[in-house]
Scaffold this motif. Structure first.
Motif, PDB file in Angstrom:
ATOM      1  N   ALA A 369     -64.721  20.876  36.023  1.00  0.00           N
ATOM      2  CA  ALA A 369     -64.512  19.476  36.376  1.00  0.00           C
ATOM      3  C   ALA A 369     -65.467  18.568  35.608  1.00  0.00           C
ATOM      4  O   ALA A 369     -66.500  19.012  35.089  1.00  0.00           O
ATOM      5  CB  ALA A 369     -64.709  19.292  37.884  1.00  0.00           C
ATOM      6  N   ASP A 370     -65.129  17.301  35.535  1.00  0.00           N
ATOM      7  CA  ASP A 370     -65.992  16.315  34.891  1.00  0.00           C
ATOM      8  C   ASP A 370     -67.330  16.206  35.631  1.00  0.00           C
ATOM      9  O   ASP A 370     -67.391  16.354  36.859  1.00  0.00           O
ATOM     10  CB  ASP A 370     -65.321  14.935  34.891  1.00  0.00           C
ATOM     11  CG  ASP A 370     -64.045  14.904  34.067  1.00  0.00           C
ATOM     12  OD1 ASP A 370     -63.716  15.934  33.445  1.00  0.00           O
ATOM     13  OD2 ASP A 370     -63.372  13.857  34.057  1.00  0.00           O
ATOM     14  N   VAL A 396     -69.669  16.837  26.606  1.00  0.00           N
ATOM     15  CA  VAL A 396     -69.968  15.505  27.144  1.00  0.00           C
ATOM     16  C   VAL A 396     -69.220  15.284  28.455  1.00  0.00           C
ATOM     17  O   VAL A 396     -69.746  14.700  29.402  1.00  0.00           O
ATOM     18  CB  VAL A 396     -69.597  14.417  26.113  1.00  0.00           C
ATOM     19  CG1 VAL A 396     -69.712  13.024  26.713  1.00  0.00           C
ATOM     20  CG2 VAL A 396     -70.482  14.533  24.875  1.00  0.00           C
ATOM     21  N   ARG A 397     -67.992  15.776  28.540  1.00  0.00           N
ATOM     22  CA  ARG A 397     -67.179  15.588  29.742  1.00  0.00           C
ATOM     23  C   ARG A 397     -67.752  16.297  30.960  1.00  0.00           C
ATOM     24  O   ARG A 397     -67.812  15.739  32.060  1.00  0.00           O
ATOM     25  CB  ARG A 397     -65.747  16.086  29.474  1.00  0.00           C
ATOM     26  CG  ARG A 397     -64.788  15.887  30.640  1.00  0.00           C
ATOM     27  CD  ARG A 397     -63.421  16.483  30.340  1.00  0.00           C
ATOM     28  NE  ARG A 397     -63.460  17.932  30.207  1.00  0.00           N
ATOM     29  CZ  ARG A 397     -63.488  18.789  31.228  1.00  0.00           C
ATOM     30  NH1 ARG A 397     -63.521  18.343  32.483  1.00  0.00           N
ATOM     31  NH2 ARG A 397     -63.495  20.097  31.017  1.00  0.00           N
ATOM     32  N   PRO A 401     -74.706  12.560  33.356  1.00  0.00           N
ATOM     33  CA  PRO A 401     -75.582  11.699  32.549  1.00  0.00           C
ATOM     34  C   PRO A 401     -77.011  12.230  32.534  1.00  0.00           C
ATOM     35  O   PRO A 401     -77.516  12.693  33.552  1.00  0.00           O
ATOM     36  CB  PRO A 401     -75.487  10.347  33.245  1.00  0.00           C
ATOM     37  CG  PRO A 401     -74.149  10.366  33.917  1.00  0.00           C
ATOM     38  CD  PRO A 401     -73.933  11.797  34.352  1.00  0.00           C
ATOM     39  N   ASN A 402     -77.625  12.213  31.368  1.00  0.00           N
ATOM     40  CA  ASN A 402     -78.988  12.726  31.152  1.00  0.00           C
ATOM     41  C   ASN A 402     -79.069  14.246  31.257  1.00  0.00           C
ATOM     42  O   ASN A 402     -80.172  14.801  31.380  1.00  0.00           O
ATOM     43  CB  ASN A 402     -79.980  12.076  32.122  1.00  0.00           C
ATOM     44  CG  ASN A 402     -80.033  10.572  31.964  1.00  0.00           C
ATOM     45  OD1 ASN A 402     -80.127  10.069  30.850  1.00  0.00           O
ATOM     46  ND2 ASN A 402     -79.950   9.848  33.076  1.00  0.00           N
ATOM     47  N   GLY A 403     -77.903  14.919  31.218  1.00  0.00           N
ATOM     48  CA  GLY A 403     -77.909  16.381  31.232  1.00  0.00           C
ATOM     49  C   GLY A 403     -78.410  16.948  29.912  1.00  0.00           C
ATOM     50  O   GLY A 403     -78.525  16.235  28.902  1.00  0.00           O
ATOM     51  N   VAL A 493     -71.797  12.218  19.126  1.00  0.00           N
ATOM     52  CA  VAL A 493     -71.063  12.174  20.401  1.00  0.00           C
ATOM     53  C   VAL A 493     -71.940  11.729  21.568  1.00  0.00           C
ATOM     54  O   VAL A 493     -71.485  11.752  22.716  1.00  0.00           O
ATOM     55  CB  VAL A 493     -70.422  13.537  20.711  1.00  0.00           C
ATOM     56  CG1 VAL A 493     -69.390  13.898  19.667  1.00  0.00           C
ATOM     57  CG2 VAL A 493     -71.469  14.637  20.843  1.00  0.00           C
ATOM     58  N   GLY A 494     -73.200  11.344  21.311  1.00  0.00           N
ATOM     59  CA  GLY A 494     -73.999  10.750  22.381  1.00  0.00           C
ATOM     60  C   GLY A 494     -75.219  11.530  22.836  1.00  0.00           C
ATOM     61  O   GLY A 494     -75.828  11.182  23.850  1.00  0.00           O
ATOM     62  N   PHE A 495     -75.623  12.572  22.100  1.00  0.00           N
ATOM     63  CA  PHE A 495     -76.842  13.319  22.437  1.00  0.00           C
ATOM     64  C   PHE A 495     -78.017  12.781  21.618  1.00  0.00           C
ATOM     65  O   PHE A 495     -77.817  12.211  20.531  1.00  0.00           O
ATOM     66  CB  PHE A 495     -76.674  14.808  22.133  1.00  0.00           C
ATOM     67  CG  PHE A 495     -75.800  15.544  23.104  1.00  0.00           C
ATOM     68  CD1 PHE A 495     -76.323  16.098  24.265  1.00  0.00           C
ATOM     69  CD2 PHE A 495     -74.437  15.693  22.850  1.00  0.00           C
ATOM     70  CE1 PHE A 495     -75.511  16.796  25.153  1.00  0.00           C
ATOM     71  CE2 PHE A 495     -73.620  16.381  23.741  1.00  0.00           C
ATOM     72  CZ  PHE A 495     -74.153  16.931  24.895  1.00  0.00           C
TER      73      PHE A 495
END
Length: 524
Positions: A369-370, A396-397, A401-403, A493-495
């Motif tokens: 799951a997301d 990412v999905r 957040p902040n994982g 991708v946002g890391f």
């Protein structure tokens, strides 16, 4: 009259003596014939030769096009035959008595069909112009193709079956062009893998030969007897193909007393134990005490105070967990229960300490799951993912957040050079010896729990020639990247990078160029 005849003779004689010339021709004094000058003769003959060569090249180009078209048709026939063979094999299986010896119908048919088509293709190559056969012969001897753009272009054209900017595909013929491009790339890759040329041979290079033999010898428990064990093979001077030499080395090691037991012990104990120690060190890192990293060192950035906050991890996902031992050990270290320890796998496993999650590598999907987990680990896995960018989107999905994402990867450029060839041979060793990701090991707690190798790649009934083809197919699909390339992909991708960790040793002790990188996901 006499005087008149003498006068006429005098006049004729006087007019024939001079040699007249006109625009590139000389008039012969003997017979008044126009003679072509030597320069004009050369020019005229060169023009004739040029016309002849042009006509000959046009004929050869036409022949080459016909041969390529014929080969493409034969390849399509081969694909259709493979489908028919599968259907026949499926139909034949229920007809066989349960206790009878299994008749490999598919293998028999496939052998006949392939031999027929290969013979046709071999006959076709006889008609290939000599210049092309010469180029192919040079490529075979040197292990590289005569490509002006170099090995990078060949590798780019092979990558994931995609079209590159350097080699655009016409819409109408893209399928055939792509199939021909892949075939050509695989032929060059095969020659490179088997080449004994000095600058391409792994066995001729003192450093890489020694490192590979030490690596294999250590796993078989023979690190002190390598030179004695392998003396009959004459590894350095032997002229066998590179992969054949590897197979012979493994065969010799496996015959040594205690070798197979050592192999099993390495698979069951050494690898899971080392990985857990390294992951724990990241959580317990103290800036004031660098030795807390247990053999690792932070190479960037230089001012890291904390790598990962252990208390922030409430759920954990391990990408391609194999048998799940390492996954379970890390999850339990983080004080998580089975419901929050997820082991991703692309085949069926049973492990009562982890929650198994289906991962489809071909489609780059994860059945979670997301926003489900706070930590993802990928241990030497990402270079096997065909569509890497899609898999990053999945990370990412499922991450909150902040994982955090921890990767352990090779820092290696994808090119036809020895560092990449060394890594391919490590993969080849694991395929032949059936260890690592290709291992078949039993759980100490459950006899039926085991990691099953891919039967298409491995198996006791697979002969060496077929296994070589499997190794070539598998290793040619691997997509190595440098650490800078890995970082750039993840940042896209946002890391953002938290820390890069290297093994605290010189590069000669880490020929696989392995390293860790810890990334944190930005706020979504």
């Amino acid at each position: 009259m006499a005087n008149s005849r003498n006068l006429m003779r005098t006049n004729v004689k006087s007019t024939s003596r001079p040699v007249s010339t006109c625009d590139g021709f000389n008039i012969s004094p003997a017979n008044n014939v126009l003679m072509e000058s030597s320069e004009n003769q050369v020019d005229r003959r060169l023009a004739i030769l040029e016309n002849l060569l042009r006509d000959h090249l046009n004929e050869e180009n036409a022949q080459v096009k016909q041969l390529k078209d014929r080969i493409l048709k034969l390849e399509e026939q081969l694909e259709k035959q493979d489908i028919r063979i599968k259907l026949l094999e499926n139909q034949a299986m229920p007809l066989q008595p349960p206790d009878s010896t299994r008749i490999e119908v598919g293998s028999l048919i496939q052998t006949v069909v392939k031999e027929n088509i290969e013979k046709q293709m071999e006959n076709l190559t006889v008609g290939i112009p000599s210049a092309i056969r010469f180029e192919d012969d040079i490529a075979c001897k040197t292990g590289i193709g005569l490509n002006k753009e170099g090995s990078d272009q060949i590798l780019e054209s092979e990558s994931a079956g995609t079209c590159t900017a350097k080699q655009p595909l016409d819409d109408s013929n893209s399928k055939n062009n792509l199939r021909h491009q892949r075939g050509a790339g695989n032929r060059v890759f095969t020659r490179w893998m088997n080449s004994r040329d000095d600058n391409l041979s792994l066995w001729a290079n003192d450093q890489y030969r020694s490192q590979l033999l030490s690596y294999i010898g250590k796993i078989y428990g023979q690190e002190r007897n390598i030179r004695y064990t392998l003396a009959p093979l004459r590894v350095q001077s032997n002229k066998s193909y590179e992969l054949d030499q590897l197979f012979d080395v493994i065969q010799h090691f496996e015959k040594q007393p205690g070798a197979k037991e050592s192999l099993q012990q390495w698979q069951l104990e050494s690898r899971p134990g080392r990985r857990l120690v390294e992951i724990k060190a990241m959580f317990e890192y103290k800036q004031a005490d660098p030795s807390s990293l247990k053999g690792l060192k932070i190479s960037s950035p230089s001012n890291v105070k904390e790598i990962i906050n252990r208390t922030s991890i409430k759920a954990y996902f391990d990408m391609i967990c194999r048998n799940g031992y390492i996954t379970a050990d890390i999850g339990e270290y983080l004080h998580l229960n089975k419901e929050n320890i997820f082991g991703g796998t692309d085949y069926n496993i049973q492990n009562d300490r982890v929650t198994v999650v289906d991962v489809d590598l071909s489609q780059s999907t994860i059945n979670l799951a997301d926003n489900r987990v706070d930590l993802i680990t990928c241990f030497v896995t990402l270079h096997h993912v065909p569509e890497f960018e899609k898999m990053l989107a999945e990370f990412v999905r499922i991450l909150r957040p902040n994982g955090y994402l921890i990767i352990r990867e090779h820092d290696c450029k994808r090119e036809y050079k020895l560092p990449a060839k060394y890594l391919n041979f490590v993969h080849a060793f694991m395929m032949i010896a059936r260890v690592g990701e290709f291992g078949s090991i039993q759980n100490n707690h459950s006899e039926h729990n085991q990691v099953k190798p891919n039967d298409d790649l491995l198996g006791d009934n697979v002969d060496w020639n077929q296994q070589k083809l499997n190794i070539i197919e598998y290793t040619s699909s691997i997509q190595y990247r440098t650490r800078a390339e890995w970082q750039q992909k993840l940042e896209t991708v946002g890391f953002h990078l938290k820390a890069t960790l290297d093994y605290d040793q010189n590069s000669s002790a880490n020929p696989q160029a392995l390293y860790y990188a810890v990334f944190q996901l930005n706020t979504k």
